[in-house]
Design a protein around this motif. Structure first.
Motif, PDB file in Angstrom:
ATOM      1  N   ARG A   1       0.857  -1.187   0.000  1.00 50.07           N
ATOM      2  CA  ARG A   1       0.000   0.000   0.000  1.00 50.07           C
ATOM      3  C   ARG A   1       0.894   1.238   0.000  1.00 50.07           C
ATOM      4  NH1 ARG A   1      -2.796  -3.805   3.027  1.00 50.07           N
ATOM      5  NH2 ARG A   1      -4.999  -3.925   2.509  1.00 50.07           N
ATOM      6  N   VAL A   2       0.346   2.326  -0.517  1.00 47.37           N
ATOM      7  CA  VAL A   2       1.100   3.585  -0.551  1.00 47.37           C
ATOM      8  C   VAL A   2       0.212   4.727  -0.073  1.00 47.37           C
ATOM      9  CG1 VAL A   2       2.087   5.335  -2.090  1.00 47.37           C
ATOM     10  CG2 VAL A   2       2.748   2.940  -2.356  1.00 47.37           C
ATOM     11  N   VAL A   3       0.769   5.536   0.800  1.00 43.37           N
ATOM     12  CA  VAL A   3       0.142   6.813   1.146  1.00 43.37           C
ATOM     13  C   VAL A   3       1.108   7.894   0.672  1.00 43.37           C
ATOM     14  CG1 VAL A   3      -0.714   8.303   2.973  1.00 43.37           C
ATOM     15  CG2 VAL A   3      -0.964   5.820   3.173  1.00 43.37           C
ATOM     16  N   LEU A   4       0.676   8.666  -0.301  1.00 40.07           N
ATOM     17  CA  LEU A   4       1.512   9.737  -0.849  1.00 40.07           C
ATOM     18  C   LEU A   4       0.947  11.071  -0.380  1.00 40.07           C
ATOM     19  CD1 LEU A   4       3.633  11.019  -2.747  1.00 40.07           C
ATOM     20  CD2 LEU A   4       1.952  10.799  -4.602  1.00 40.07           C
ATOM     21  N   VAL A   5       1.738  11.810   0.377  1.00 40.47           N
ATOM     22  CA  VAL A   5       1.318  13.129   0.855  1.00 40.47           C
ATOM     23  C   VAL A   5       2.081  14.185   0.065  1.00 40.47           C
ATOM     24  CG1 VAL A   5       1.196  14.692   2.831  1.00 40.47           C
ATOM     25  CG2 VAL A   5       0.881  12.228   3.166  1.00 40.47           C
ATOM     26  N   VAL A   6       1.351  15.008  -0.660  1.00 38.66           N
ATOM     27  CA  VAL A   6       1.972  16.115  -1.378  1.00 38.66           C
ATOM     28  C   VAL A   6       1.876  17.340  -0.459  1.00 38.66           C
ATOM     29  CG1 VAL A   6       1.968  17.526  -3.451  1.00 38.66           C
ATOM     30  CG2 VAL A   6       1.235  15.122  -3.567  1.00 38.66           C
ATOM     31  N   LEU A   7       2.989  17.652   0.157  1.00 36.85           N
ATOM     32  CA  LEU A   7       3.016  18.794   1.085  1.00 36.85           C
ATOM     33  C   LEU A   7       3.132  20.047   0.237  1.00 36.85           C
ATOM     34  CD1 LEU A   7       5.236  18.926   4.311  1.00 36.85           C
ATOM     35  CD2 LEU A   7       3.718  20.694   3.474  1.00 36.85           C
ATOM     36  N   GLY A   8       1.966  20.511  -0.234  1.00 40.18           N
ATOM     37  CA  GLY A   8       1.938  21.512  -1.291  1.00 40.18           C
ATOM     38  C   GLY A   8       1.729  22.928  -0.800  1.00 40.18           C
TER      39      GLY A   8
ATOM     40  N   GLU B   1      -2.179  -5.040   9.843  1.00 36.99           N
ATOM     41  CA  GLU B   1      -2.222  -5.207   8.394  1.00 36.99           C
ATOM     42  C   GLU B   1      -1.600  -4.004   7.693  1.00 36.99           C
ATOM     43  OE1 GLU B   1      -2.849  -7.502   6.401  1.00 36.99           O
ATOM     44  OE2 GLU B   1      -3.221  -6.509   4.479  1.00 36.99           O
ATOM     45  N   LEU B   2      -1.963  -2.814   8.148  1.00 38.19           N
ATOM     46  CA  LEU B   2      -1.405  -1.606   7.522  1.00 38.19           C
ATOM     47  C   LEU B   2       0.088  -1.493   7.812  1.00 38.19           C
ATOM     48  CD1 LEU B   2      -4.193   1.059   8.253  1.00 38.19           C
ATOM     49  CD2 LEU B   2      -3.735  -0.133   6.108  1.00 38.19           C
ATOM     50  N   ARG B   3       0.457  -1.827   9.033  1.00 37.21           N
ATOM     51  CA  ARG B   3       1.861  -1.690   9.416  1.00 37.21           C
ATOM     52  C   ARG B   3       2.758  -2.556   8.532  1.00 37.21           C
ATOM     53  NH1 ARG B   3       1.497  -2.848  14.828  1.00 37.21           N
ATOM     54  NH2 ARG B   3       1.934  -5.037  14.503  1.00 37.21           N
ATOM     55  N   ALA B   4       2.272  -3.712   8.169  1.00 36.69           N
ATOM     56  CA  ALA B   4       3.096  -4.645   7.399  1.00 36.69           C
ATOM     57  C   ALA B   4       3.163  -4.303   5.914  1.00 36.69           C
ATOM     58  CB  ALA B   4       2.542  -6.055   7.573  1.00 36.69           C
ATOM     59  N   THR B   5       2.291  -3.414   5.469  1.00 36.07           N
ATOM     60  CA  THR B   5       2.183  -3.224   4.016  1.00 36.07           C
ATOM     61  C   THR B   5       2.263  -1.775   3.551  1.00 36.07           C
ATOM     62  OG1 THR B   5      -0.220  -3.155   4.275  1.00 36.07           O
ATOM     63  CG2 THR B   5       0.742  -5.280   3.719  1.00 36.07           C
ATOM     64  N   THR B   6       2.191  -0.827   4.462  1.00 35.35           N
ATOM     65  CA  THR B   6       1.986   0.561   4.025  1.00 35.35           C
ATOM     66  C   THR B   6       3.306   1.320   3.907  1.00 35.35           C
ATOM     67  OG1 THR B   6      -0.160   0.596   5.089  1.00 35.35           O
ATOM     68  CG2 THR B   6       0.792   2.722   4.535  1.00 35.35           C
ATOM     69  N   ASN B   7       3.441   2.013   2.795  1.00 34.98           N
ATOM     70  CA  ASN B   7       4.601   2.869   2.540  1.00 34.98           C
ATOM     71  C   ASN B   7       4.124   4.320   2.534  1.00 34.98           C
ATOM     72  OD1 ASN B   7       6.702   0.717   1.598  1.00 34.98           O
ATOM     73  ND2 ASN B   7       4.801   0.225   0.528  1.00 34.98           N
ATOM     74  N   LEU B   8       4.754   5.119   3.378  1.00 37.74           N
ATOM     75  CA  LEU B   8       4.369   6.521   3.473  1.00 37.74           C
ATOM     76  C   LEU B   8       5.425   7.376   2.787  1.00 37.74           C
ATOM     77  CD1 LEU B   8       2.718   8.900   4.619  1.00 37.74           C
ATOM     78  CD2 LEU B   8       4.002   8.655   6.752  1.00 37.74           C
ATOM     79  N   VAL B   9       5.000   8.175   1.823  1.00 36.46           N
ATOM     80  CA  VAL B   9       5.915   9.041   1.090  1.00 36.46           C
ATOM     81  C   VAL B   9       5.395  10.474   1.188  1.00 36.46           C
ATOM     82  CG1 VAL B   9       6.863   9.600  -1.184  1.00 36.46           C
ATOM     83  CG2 VAL B   9       6.559   7.207  -0.506  1.00 36.46           C
TER      84      VAL B   9
END
Lengths: 393, 561
Positions: free
Chosen positions: A45-52, A305-313
């Motif tokens: 999983r990916v969470v992409l935060v655009v700090l805009g 589940e999230l901890r094992a799969t999530t990528n935060l960018v």
């Protein structure tokens, strides 16, 4: 019609207790809600935060007092500045991040991207349901046009679900709250009791409805119910103060993560734009956004589940001028490296710890790289897949 | 539903036509230009013009100020023409103009511009006067025929219009009309033009009497009063502490009466209703319930929701609004009901010509849309009319009605020839059939609408309003494919302050209270294990009555058929 005959008490009690235990435990890869079927085990999983809105890389990576969480992400995963921005203003630069293509000069008034966004590419490439890909934005209305392109092969059919304003459930729940107000928060002990009640009745209910006892499904239902009501308790709509809209977007993302466990969430923030007029307000925005990023990381960490799969960018859209302007703030027009370069940090099981990009790097590389991480591709992107940032599979 | 509320003023049955023939022609007054210019226009300029000027959002078109006096007069005349489509002089209270400016929680319609008024505001009164046909020199009279009530067979019912009034204090004339009476009834009003009249019901069923008043200048719209002459009680709000008495009923009888209520009224019975009817044969109970306005409203509400005719698309035609009364009178066939709704102007607004209408027509015919249905030039009003006139539509409507009472296979097996029979006859036949008892055995989870109605019956002792149905069903689908939305609705209602539940200290016998709640909500006694777990939750400091009821109402068994 004959009256129903209950199961023997001991059997019912044993099955009910088992149900309650299952309901209280976190259930990995449980039955998904929404249109999609069960997710593959350990799908990334990916969470992409655009700090805009325009943020100087130095203010994010070099100031422990302003953004400790972002620095923590960089230390736990990777972090680098010097990423070439892909547009001259926040909208174009964000579009570049999302589409993997620089936006040189856009048509005035046009917001909808010409080329597919990361969200469309992932939904299409992985055949995902709408609830598997989300876009949370600090602004609604025209700003939501950035979520999906008008590219003939993508567009609305592959658009993400939207979480704006009152959060992902604000719109459907608002009329109900207008009639009756909001419910009181449910205490943790009450959730335990509720799971016990459901467990006690599950066997009899299943027998009367002629369906098998489904402990896993019931546990997932309880998890979603709890997440929904806790989202209601958070009252994101009432948030105020610096960066309130950015915070709402991040809270919306947290709710979406907890409820739907989607494959991709893109969060667009934008209130750092206040930097043009007020340096101190800009710092307040960075501090509060950073605190919300910490909350987001915690939400990921508390769900196995999230901890094992999530990528935060977290990536910036564009930078700020090197020198203060007459108002005491920082504009975004001097063409200096401070303004034309931004930062990117990331952490997660799919990202290589301590990695740094080889050679030149640009904001347009983010989307194709994250698409690759998720198992999709973005042939329409001009940016490159930065394999060196990805953990070996 | 608003359908029924508005329909109160609009039914023209054969009986009404007979009466009207003897009366001088009377009609409610249309909106007046002078009153509009003097009283209403300033308000619409201030609140409506931003969206409705020039662009004409939503079909209402206001105009920019004119350069001269004649131009200004013409401008206001054209605006009035545009506004007339949003005003119903025969039912001014439900005019779209008025409902658009109210919040949805106050009976208003969705409105992109938001809600401007509450019913208690002076400006709302002005708009209502405008819709009632007020002029600069005369405000229209207000009829008041009294409240709906229950009556006994053979006993005279007095009807009094003394509460009617005219704000200009003009002397009033009265006009009564018996608009609906049950099949076989020969009852008549004792006076038609007096302030007071009476009626002696001679057949069990529903009677609708209407009143219209005249102030010497304009006639008001009709105001109805409903007299129910049936062996009925309730629904009423449940007593929070006292046991319901359902423990005295045979479990099979309780289940049977819940099934009849669920099928005919779309909601479970409240305890007094269950106690009254549990000893009667199911077909007799069905006959009683089918003669009520509530049954007609429930059927029309279901059909309207299925056809997307809610909120901004509430039906407005006389034929659609009169449906609950025709059903209570035992007149309409299943196809009559759906055709009246599908011919309503709101249907074409909800499903514009083209693919949307093509899909809607396919749904009316009981099948999935084909490529042909949505091909260019196919989804037309003419195609809709042709479909409504055909045998496949009548059969599909019959099957849909049968599906309320029977399992899918049995519903399919109902002979096609029965499509011409009335809803009341068919429904009684379905309940009398062995297949109905069989469908009752094979329980299935409640759909969203049945769930909502059951909640309101069990917690508040009443039916939900249209605004409540719309708000709650929207909340239910907040999380697609999950029961979380239902759970959120239950939590919200329980904490709304409208639901009466006891304090634990008020419960003398917690076990009996838990067992009673099971009977009220699930229609059965708890198993030994359930009784023990629920009692524990009831007495836990973090639990209590709210949590017990929450557990019951969020069970998949709740509201199941």
């Amino acid at each position: 019609m004959t009256p129903s005959r209950p199961l023997p008490t001991a059997v019912a009690r044993a099955l009910g207790a088992l149900w309650a235990l299952v309901a209280l435990a976190a259930v990995p890869a449980a039955v998904r809600v929404g249109e999609g079927g069960p997710a593959p085990a350990r799908a990334p999983r990916v969470v992409l935060v655009v700090l805009g809105g325009g943020v100087r890389a130095a203010d994010v990576l070099g100031r422990a007092d302003l953004t400790p969480t972002v620095r923590g992400i960089a230390q736990a995963g990777f972090g680098a500045d010097g990423w070439a921005v892909g547009g001259a203003d926040p909208v174009d630069a964000t579009e570049a991040v999302l589409t993997g293509r620089d936006v040189a000069v856009e048509t005035p008034g046009r917001v909808r991207p010409r080329w597919p966004t990361l969200m469309e590419a992932v939904r299409r490439g992985l055949s995902l349901a709408p609830t598997d890909v989300w876009y949370a934005s600090f602004a609604d209305g025209e700003a939501l046009e950035l979520a999906a392109s008008d590219h003939p092969d993508h567009g609305a059919r592959f658009a993400p679900s939207l979480a704006v304003g009152d959060g992902p459930f604000g719109e459907p729940l608002r009329p109900l709250f207008a009639l009756y107000g909001r419910p009181n928060p449910t205490a943790p002990r009450a959730w335990e009791l509720l799971a016990g009640l459901r467990g006690a009745s599950s066997v009899e209910a299943a027998r009367r409805l002629g369906v098998p006892v489904d402990g896993k499904g019931a546990a997932e239902a309880l998890r979603v119910e709890r997440a929904l009501l806790e989202e209601v308790d958070r009252r994101s709509r009432d948030l105020a103060g610096p960066a309130a809209l950015d915070v709402r977007a991040l809270r919306g993302a947290v709710s979406v993560l907890r409820l739907f466990r989607p494959r991709l969430v893109v969060v667009r923030l934008g209130q750092a734009d206040v930097a043009s007029k007020d340096l101190y307000a800009y710092w307040d925005v960075l501090k509060r956004v950073d605190a919300e990023l910490a909350r987001l990381r915690a939400a990921v960490a508390e769900d196995p589940e999230l901890r094992a799969t999530t990528n935060l960018v977290v990536v910036g859209d564009l930078g700020r001028d090197a020198q203060q302007n007459a108002a005491g703030g920082y504009g975004r027009s001097d063409g200096s490296p401070d303004q034309t370069r931004t930062f990117c940090v990331g952490v997660g099981p799919g990202l290589r710890k301590g990695a740094s990009p080889r050679g030149k790097r640009a904001a347009r590389d983010v989307a194709p790289t994250l698409a690759a991480l998720l198992g999709a591709s973005m042939p329409t992107a001009e940016g490159a897949v930065l394999d060196e940032l990805l953990a070996p599979r | 539903m608003a359908i029924a509320a508005a329909g109160l003023a609009l039914l023209v049955a054969s009986l009404a036509r007979e009466t009207a023939a003897k009366d001088p022609p009377v009609a409610a007054s249309p909106p007046d230009l002078g009153f509009y210019v003097r009283t209403v226009a300033r308000w619409t300029d201030e609140h409506c013009a931003a969206c409705h000027r020039e662009a004409g959002a939503g079909g209402l078109r206001l105009l920019p100020p004119a350069a001269d006096r004649d131009g200004e007069r013409e401008r206001r005349r054209l605006e009035l023409e545009s506004l007339r489509r949003f005003v119903d002089p025969e039912s001014p209270w439900t005019s779209r103009l008025l409902r658009k400016v109210l919040g949805e929680d106050r009976g208003g319609l969705p409105h992109a511009g938001g809600a401007f008024l509450r019913p208690e505001d002076d400006a709302y009164d002005d708009l209502l006067d405008f819709a009632c046909g007020a002029t600069t020199t005369n405000l229209p009279p207000e009829p008041d025929p009294g409240k709906d009530r229950r009556a006994a067979l053979g006993e005279e019912v007095a009807l009094d219009a003394s509460a009617s009034f005219d704000r200009d204090d003009d002397p009033m004339r009265f006009r009564w009309q018996l608009a609906v009476r049950p099949p076989g009834s020969r009852a008549a009003l004792t006076a038609l033009d007096e302030k007071a009249t009476s009626l002696r019901p001679d057949v069990s069923g529903t009677y609708v009497v209407r009143l219209r008043v005249f102030d010497g200048k304009v006639w008001s719209a009709w105001r109805p009063v409903v007299l129910e002459v049936l062996e009925r009680t309730g629904p009423e709000a449940p007593d929070p502490v006292a046991t319901s008495g359902l423990e005295a009923l045979d479990p099979a009888a309780l289940r049977r009466v819940r099934s009849v209520y669920g099928d005919v009224l779309g909601r479970p019975p409240t305890p007094p209703e269950a106690l009254l009817h549990a000893s009667k044969p199911a077909v007799e109970v069905a006959g009683i319930l089918l003669a009520t306005l509530e049954a007609g409203r429930a059927l029309v509400e279901d059909a309207a929701l299925r056809l997307g005719l809610v909120g901004d698309f509430d039906p407005v035609s006389e034929a659609a609004l009169a449906l609950p009364y025709r059903l209570a009178g035992g007149e309409a066939t299943p196809a009559d009901v759906e055709a009246a709704l599908a011919r309503d102007p709101a249907f074409l607004r909800a499903h514009p010509e083209g693919p949307a209408l093509g899909r809607a027509v396919a749904a009316l015919l009981g099948r999935a849309p084909t490529e042909d249905d949505v091909a260019p030039g196919r989804g037309t009003a003419a195609a809709l009319e042709a479909a409504l006139a055909g045998e496949p539509f009548r059969v599909a409507a019959l099957r849909r009605l049968a599906g309320r009472y029977l399992g899918p296979a049995d519903a399919e097996a109902v002979p096609v020839a029965r499509a011409t029979e009335s809803v009341a006859v068919l429904a009684r036949a379905f309940v009398a059939s062995p297949a109905w008892a069989g469908a009752g055995e094979a329980r299935r989870e409640a759909d969203d609408l049945a769930f909502v109605r059951a909640l309101y019956a069990d917690l508040l002792g009443r039916r939900p309003t249209t605004a409540e149905v719309v708000a709650v069903t929207r909340a239910i689908v907040a999380v697609p494919g999950s029961r979380a939305g239902r759970a959120a609705v239950v939590a919200v209602l329980l904490d709304s302050g409208e639901v009466m539940l006891p304090l634990v200290v008020d419960l003398r016998d917690p076990d009996a209270w838990v067992a009673d709640r099971f009977r009220r909500t699930l229609g059965r006694a708890p198993t030994e294990h359930e009784a023990r777990v629920y009692r524990t939750a009831l007495l836990d400091p973090a639990g209590g009555p709210h949590l017990v009821v929450r557990g019951l109402l969020t069970s998949p068994e709740y509201a199941s058929r």
